[in-house]
Design a protein around this motif. Structure first.
Motif, PDB file in Angstrom:
ATOM      1  N   MET A   1      18.813 -96.573  53.256  1.00  0.00           N
ATOM      2  CA  MET A   1      19.252 -96.951  54.600  1.00  0.00           C
ATOM      3  C   MET A   1      18.688 -98.310  55.000  1.00  0.00           C
ATOM      4  O   MET A   1      19.371 -99.120  55.634  1.00  0.00           O
ATOM      5  CB  MET A   1      18.801 -95.898  55.614  1.00  0.00           C
ATOM      6  CG  MET A   1      19.500 -94.589  55.452  1.00  0.00           C
ATOM      7  SD  MET A   1      21.246 -94.712  55.836  1.00  0.00           S
ATOM      8  CE  MET A   1      21.759 -93.028  55.571  1.00  0.00           C
TER       9      MET A   1
ATOM     10  N   PHE B   1      20.605-100.974  53.365  1.00  0.00           N
ATOM     11  CA  PHE B   1      21.901-101.136  54.017  1.00  0.00           C
ATOM     12  C   PHE B   1      21.770-101.910  55.323  1.00  0.00           C
ATOM     13  O   PHE B   1      22.538-102.823  55.614  1.00  0.00           O
ATOM     14  CB  PHE B   1      22.519 -99.763  54.285  1.00  0.00           C
ATOM     15  CG  PHE B   1      23.875 -99.832  54.925  1.00  0.00           C
ATOM     16  CD1 PHE B   1      24.994-100.081  54.153  1.00  0.00           C
ATOM     17  CD2 PHE B   1      24.034 -99.675  56.287  1.00  0.00           C
ATOM     18  CE1 PHE B   1      26.240-100.174  54.733  1.00  0.00           C
ATOM     19  CE2 PHE B   1      25.273 -99.777  56.871  1.00  0.00           C
ATOM     20  CZ  PHE B   1      26.390-100.013  56.091  1.00  0.00           C
ATOM     21  N   VAL B   2      20.748-101.552  56.120  1.00  0.00           N
ATOM     22  CA  VAL B   2      20.648-102.163  57.441  1.00  0.00           C
ATOM     23  C   VAL B   2      20.243-103.634  57.312  1.00  0.00           C
ATOM     24  O   VAL B   2      20.648-104.477  58.120  1.00  0.00           O
ATOM     25  CB  VAL B   2      19.714-101.347  58.357  1.00  0.00           C
ATOM     26  CG1 VAL B   2      18.276-101.633  58.138  1.00  0.00           C
ATOM     27  CG2 VAL B   2      20.041-101.621  59.830  1.00  0.00           C
TER      28      VAL B   2
ATOM     29  N   GLU C   1      28.149-113.468  60.910  1.00  0.00           N
ATOM     30  CA  GLU C   1      29.411-113.364  61.648  1.00  0.00           C
ATOM     31  C   GLU C   1      29.247-113.711  63.119  1.00  0.00           C
ATOM     32  O   GLU C   1      30.151-114.246  63.739  1.00  0.00           O
ATOM     33  CB  GLU C   1      29.953-111.940  61.521  1.00  0.00           C
ATOM     34  CG  GLU C   1      30.347-111.589  60.107  1.00  0.00           C
ATOM     35  CD  GLU C   1      31.813-111.223  60.004  1.00  0.00           C
ATOM     36  OE1 GLU C   1      32.469-111.090  61.045  1.00  0.00           O
ATOM     37  OE2 GLU C   1      32.291-111.089  58.868  1.00  0.00           O
ATOM     38  N   LEU C   2      28.108-113.346  63.700  1.00  0.00           N
ATOM     39  CA  LEU C   2      27.942-113.532  65.134  1.00  0.00           C
ATOM     40  C   LEU C   2      27.268-114.850  65.471  1.00  0.00           C
ATOM     41  O   LEU C   2      27.213-115.253  66.619  1.00  0.00           O
ATOM     42  CB  LEU C   2      27.138-112.373  65.737  1.00  0.00           C
ATOM     43  CG  LEU C   2      27.744-110.988  65.520  1.00  0.00           C
ATOM     44  CD1 LEU C   2      26.761-109.909  65.950  1.00  0.00           C
ATOM     45  CD2 LEU C   2      29.023-110.834  66.315  1.00  0.00           C
TER      46      LEU C   2
ATOM     47  N   THR D   1      17.284-108.847  65.242  1.00  0.00           N
ATOM     48  CA  THR D   1      17.542-107.820  64.238  1.00  0.00           C
ATOM     49  C   THR D   1      16.380-107.657  63.266  1.00  0.00           C
ATOM     50  O   THR D   1      16.114-106.551  62.826  1.00  0.00           O
ATOM     51  CB  THR D   1      18.823-108.142  63.444  1.00  0.00           C
ATOM     52  OG1 THR D   1      18.793-109.514  63.094  1.00  0.00           O
ATOM     53  CG2 THR D   1      20.041-107.840  64.241  1.00  0.00           C
TER      54      THR D   1
ATOM     55  N   VAL E   1      13.781-105.328  64.478  1.00  0.00           N
ATOM     56  CA  VAL E   1      14.358-103.980  64.543  1.00  0.00           C
ATOM     57  C   VAL E   1      14.335-103.325  63.154  1.00  0.00           C
ATOM     58  O   VAL E   1      13.962-102.162  63.007  1.00  0.00           O
ATOM     59  CB  VAL E   1      15.797-104.037  65.106  1.00  0.00           C
ATOM     60  CG1 VAL E   1      16.499-102.703  64.946  1.00  0.00           C
ATOM     61  CG2 VAL E   1      15.771-104.440  66.564  1.00  0.00           C
TER      62      VAL E   1
ATOM     63  N   LEU F   1      23.429-105.406  56.539  1.00  0.00           N
ATOM     64  CA  LEU F   1      24.256-105.440  57.745  1.00  0.00           C
ATOM     65  C   LEU F   1      23.723-106.469  58.733  1.00  0.00           C
ATOM     66  O   LEU F   1      24.498-107.199  59.374  1.00  0.00           O
ATOM     67  CB  LEU F   1      24.281-104.047  58.382  1.00  0.00           C
ATOM     68  CG  LEU F   1      25.195-103.904  59.588  1.00  0.00           C
ATOM     69  CD1 LEU F   1      26.622-104.257  59.221  1.00  0.00           C
ATOM     70  CD2 LEU F   1      25.135-102.495  60.134  1.00  0.00           C
TER      71      LEU F   1
ATOM     72  N   VAL G   1      20.487-108.560  68.613  1.00  0.00           N
ATOM     73  CA  VAL G   1      21.167-107.305  68.285  1.00  0.00           C
ATOM     74  C   VAL G   1      22.494-107.177  69.021  1.00  0.00           C
ATOM     75  O   VAL G   1      23.387-106.465  68.578  1.00  0.00           O
ATOM     76  CB  VAL G   1      20.294-106.061  68.588  1.00  0.00           C
ATOM     77  CG1 VAL G   1      19.269-105.855  67.514  1.00  0.00           C
ATOM     78  CG2 VAL G   1      19.659-106.147  69.955  1.00  0.00           C
ATOM     79  N   ASP G   2      22.632-107.829  70.172  1.00  0.00           N
ATOM     80  CA  ASP G   2      23.892-107.761  70.888  1.00  0.00           C
ATOM     81  C   ASP G   2      24.811-108.917  70.539  1.00  0.00           C
ATOM     82  O   ASP G   2      25.911-109.009  71.065  1.00  0.00           O
ATOM     83  CB  ASP G   2      23.657-107.755  72.403  1.00  0.00           C
ATOM     84  CG  ASP G   2      23.142-106.417  72.865  1.00  0.00           C
ATOM     85  OD1 ASP G   2      23.472-105.415  72.185  1.00  0.00           O
ATOM     86  OD2 ASP G   2      22.421-106.347  73.850  1.00  0.00           O
ATOM     87  N   GLY G   3      24.362-109.821  69.644  1.00  0.00           N
ATOM     88  CA  GLY G   3      25.184-110.969  69.273  1.00  0.00           C
ATOM     89  C   GLY G   3      25.618-111.760  70.485  1.00  0.00           C
ATOM     90  O   GLY G   3      26.805-112.043  70.665  1.00  0.00           O
TER      91      GLY G   3
ATOM     92  N   LYS H   1      24.750-109.811  57.603  1.00  0.00           N
ATOM     93  CA  LYS H   1      26.173-110.008  57.861  1.00  0.00           C
ATOM     94  C   LYS H   1      26.394-110.298  59.341  1.00  0.00           C
ATOM     95  O   LYS H   1      27.182-111.172  59.711  1.00  0.00           O
ATOM     96  CB  LYS H   1      26.950-108.763  57.437  1.00  0.00           C
ATOM     97  CG  LYS H   1      28.456-108.940  57.475  1.00  0.00           C
ATOM     98  CD  LYS H   1      29.133-107.766  56.795  1.00  0.00           C
ATOM     99  CE  LYS H   1      30.622-107.696  57.072  1.00  0.00           C
ATOM    100  NZ  LYS H   1      31.356-108.887  56.645  1.00  0.00           N
ATOM    101  N   ALA H   2      25.667-109.557  60.197  1.00  0.00           N
ATOM    102  CA  ALA H   2      25.805-109.782  61.640  1.00  0.00           C
ATOM    103  C   ALA H   2      25.343-111.198  61.990  1.00  0.00           C
ATOM    104  O   ALA H   2      25.965-111.886  62.794  1.00  0.00           O
ATOM    105  CB  ALA H   2      24.993-108.747  62.411  1.00  0.00           C
TER     106      ALA H   2
END
Lengths: 114, 504
Positions: free
Chosen positions: A83, A86-87, A97-98, A25, A28, A90, A103-105, A93-94
């Motif tokens: 943006m 925000f990303v 959480e993952l 991520t 990215v 996110l 990017v695909d966790g 957070k990903a």
């Protein structure tokens, strides 16, 4: 000067596209940032390059430069800044959480289609 | 210009914005107050859209000049028949999805109502604006709100789907800016009507640039509309989010289809001079391929909500196939089909929610589960929704598809349109029949104690299905309105004169 600016925009875009296609991520997010830099420059240049011209019609200046792209690029900068913020949140957070920053966790059995 | 009526076109944009700000200030107020306010603001959009539908139907396009600056120097809002039509669909979907959200989705996280109103602000603005850069801004507003709504309530799978959705849309926004600024660099304007005039006089040396920008824009709108091969983000995102949000998102793909219809009828349409019919070779094959892939995905989908999401993809294919015919009948068929498919898929998403809840641990996986409490009601509603989504008689989906097939009679694409649309319809029936029988008939015996769905769980979905019934009963007047809308779209001079011509 046009060639130089075009090269800069092209390089930024190429780096942005490459990084956006990476699997983690963080690259990215960097790639999206590069893409937004490239497009902001691109918008700005669309009003044509001019040196030492005011963005209003003035009797003392020999000409003027198009003020509209400058207004547009301000809008675009604000939006892309928001943006990006925000990303990033996110992506964090990903990551939390993952359990990984792909990017695909990937590699979590409970995500496998059942 | 002092009466309230002359400000009508901006009210559907201002009202959700103000409601969103007020709701933000009231974020710690009791949830009953927030709900009441949000519902009032959302319901008020329906009469506003109705007034715009009536006004745009009788007086031609209404033009609202922001700050009273003359077009093309100022930004204009244009409420023509198409914009009013889209506003009405948005208002209806939003009202019922919000009612469903009152079941508890809205309190699962913070700021649901604020985001919801801002989403409506972005949607209504995108439909009304007459300025290309303004369209970009409204796209960003509706996207940013949709990111928040998509992630609302949290959860691992939702975050994963959300990350893909956000990244792909940010890339889309960048491409949008590249396209818009290229058009500005060539023509020196961003007003859509003025662009239409300027593009029709494109000198040959700029033709390649303009066509590149035009096709780049198409790529962006195709991404938003989930057109093949840019549809891959949709099933995951729509399949994972909460039911009311998925239902509201049923309108989001339609923003992409709306933009394609608007831009490529106004700026790159038959009157476009050297850039006329830019999409002629592209749109139809892509639309039919999207329709086919969507239906195949619906057959293969492992869960009910993903199946509905694939049906959204296939509905985009059907719509764009109708628009690609580029005839009055074709566009009218698409415009009649658009509210049907939007309301139908929204109803299906809302209905999937009580079904999922009533199946306990089996959730929405398409496999035999325990007998569902409340199965007669949910089953009957699912049956009606399936009929609507598959496009079977007697509901409006059948009428829309029939209009599309009839419009294709004159087209060189006749064989392809009939072949793909009819086969896809059959595949859709098979897919929905399979999930219906798995969910409701082939049940396993079990003594699991499952919650019985209450009436409030399925009433919003039932009400949405009721609007489909209304669309069927009043098919005549609606088809006539769609027909007049198509005529208006195919004579872009009306739009151009309204924006750039002398004031009435």
């Amino acid at each position: 000067m046009e060639a130089l600016v075009a090269l800069v925009i092209g390089t930024l875009t190429a780096c942005g596209v490459y990084l956006t296609l990476r699997g983690q991520t963080f690259p990215v997010v960097l790639g999206l940032t590069f893409l937004s830099y490239a497009v902001n420059l691109f918008i700005f240049v669309m009003g044509r390059l001019a040196v030492g011209m005011p963005p209003v019609i003035s009797s003392v200046a020999s000409g003027y430069t198009d003020p509209l792209p400058q207004a547009l690029v301000l809008t675009a900068i604000v939006i892309s800044f928001g943006m990006t913020a925000f990303v990033i949140v996110l992506a964090l957070k990903a990551r939390a959480e993952l359990g990984n920053d792909h990017v695909d966790g990937l590699n979590r059995e409970e995500d496998a289609p059942r | 210009m002092n009466s309230l009526a002359s400000h009508l076109p901006i009210l559907p944009v201002l009202l959700p914005l103000l409601a969103g700000i007020v709701l933000l200030a009231l974020r710690n107020a009791p949830s009953g107050l927030q709900r009441g306010l949000a519902l009032a603001a959302t319901l008020a959009l329906i009469p506003l859209a109705g007034a715009l539908l009536a006004a745009a139907g009788s007086d031609g396009p209404l033009v609202y000049r922001l700050g009273d600056w003359e077009a093309p120097f100022g930004i204009v809002l244009v409420a023509d028949r198409l914009a009013a039509w889209m506003l009405m669909v948005t208002a209806l979907v939003a009202a019922f999805a919000l009612l469903h959200a009152f079941r508890g989705t809205d309190t699962a996280g913070r700021h649901f109502h604020v985001l919801y109103q801002l989403q409506l602000f972005g949607l209504n603005g995108a439909f009304l604006t007459g300025d290309l850069f303004n369209l970009f801004v409204f796209f960003e507003i509706l996207l940013l709100a949709s990111y928040g709504l998509l992630l609302h309530g949290g959860g691992r799978l939702r975050v994963k789907a959300g990350l893909h959705f956000v990244v792909i849309n940010l890339v889309g926004s960048t491409l949008f800016l590249f396209a818009v600024s290229t058009l500005y660099g060539v023509t020196g304007t961003l007003n859509m009507a003025d662009l239409a005039v300027k593009l029709a006089q494109t000198p040959p040396e700029n033709l390649a640039l303009v066509e590149t920008a035009g096709l780049l824009l198409f790529g962006v709108f195709a991404l938003k509309a989930a057109l093949l091969p840019l549809h891959l983000w949709l099933p995951a995102a729509y399949g994972q989010t909460s039911a009311p949000v998925a239902a509201l998102f049923a309108i989001m793909t339609k923003v992409g289809t709306y933009s394609i219809l608007r831009i490529y009828s106004l700026m790159f349409g038959a009157d476009g001079g050297p850039v006329a019919n830019l999409l002629a070779g592209w749109l139809m094959p892509l639309a039919l391929a999207t329709l086919a892939i969507g239906m195949l995905g619906a057959v293969a989908a492992p869960t009910l909500r993903q199946q509905i999401a694939y049906l959204v993809v296939s509905s985009v294919g059907t719509l764009l196939a109708a628009f690609a015919l580029a005839s009055t009948e074709g566009i009218a068929a698409g415009l009649y089909y658009l509210p049907h498919t939007t309301l139908g898929t929204a109803a299906a998403f809302l209905l999937a929610d009580p079904i999922v809840r009533a199946r306990g641990a089996h959730a929405d996986r398409l496999e035999s589960g325990p007998p569902m409490p409340g199965a007669p009601v949910l089953g009957a509603l699912f049956f009606i929704a399936a009929i609507a989504l598959a496009g079977l008689p007697p509901l409006s989906g059948f009428l829309g598809k029939f209009m599309l097939l009839r419009a294709a009679l004159e087209s060189p694409w006749l064989d392809w349109v009939w072949g793909v649309v009819l086969t896809a319809g059959l595949v859709g029936v098979i897919a929905l029949a399979r999930s219906g029988s798995l969910l409701f008939y082939r049940t396993l015996s079990s003594d699991e104690n499952l919650p019985v769905p209450r009436a409030t769980d399925w009433l919003p979905a039932a009400a949405l299905l009721g609007t489909l019934l209304g669309m069927t009963v009043w098919a005549g007047p609606l088809a006539r309105y769609a027909d007049a809308t198509a005529v208006q779209l195919l004579t872009p001079q009306t739009y151009i004169d309204a924006v750039l011509g002398p004031r009435p």
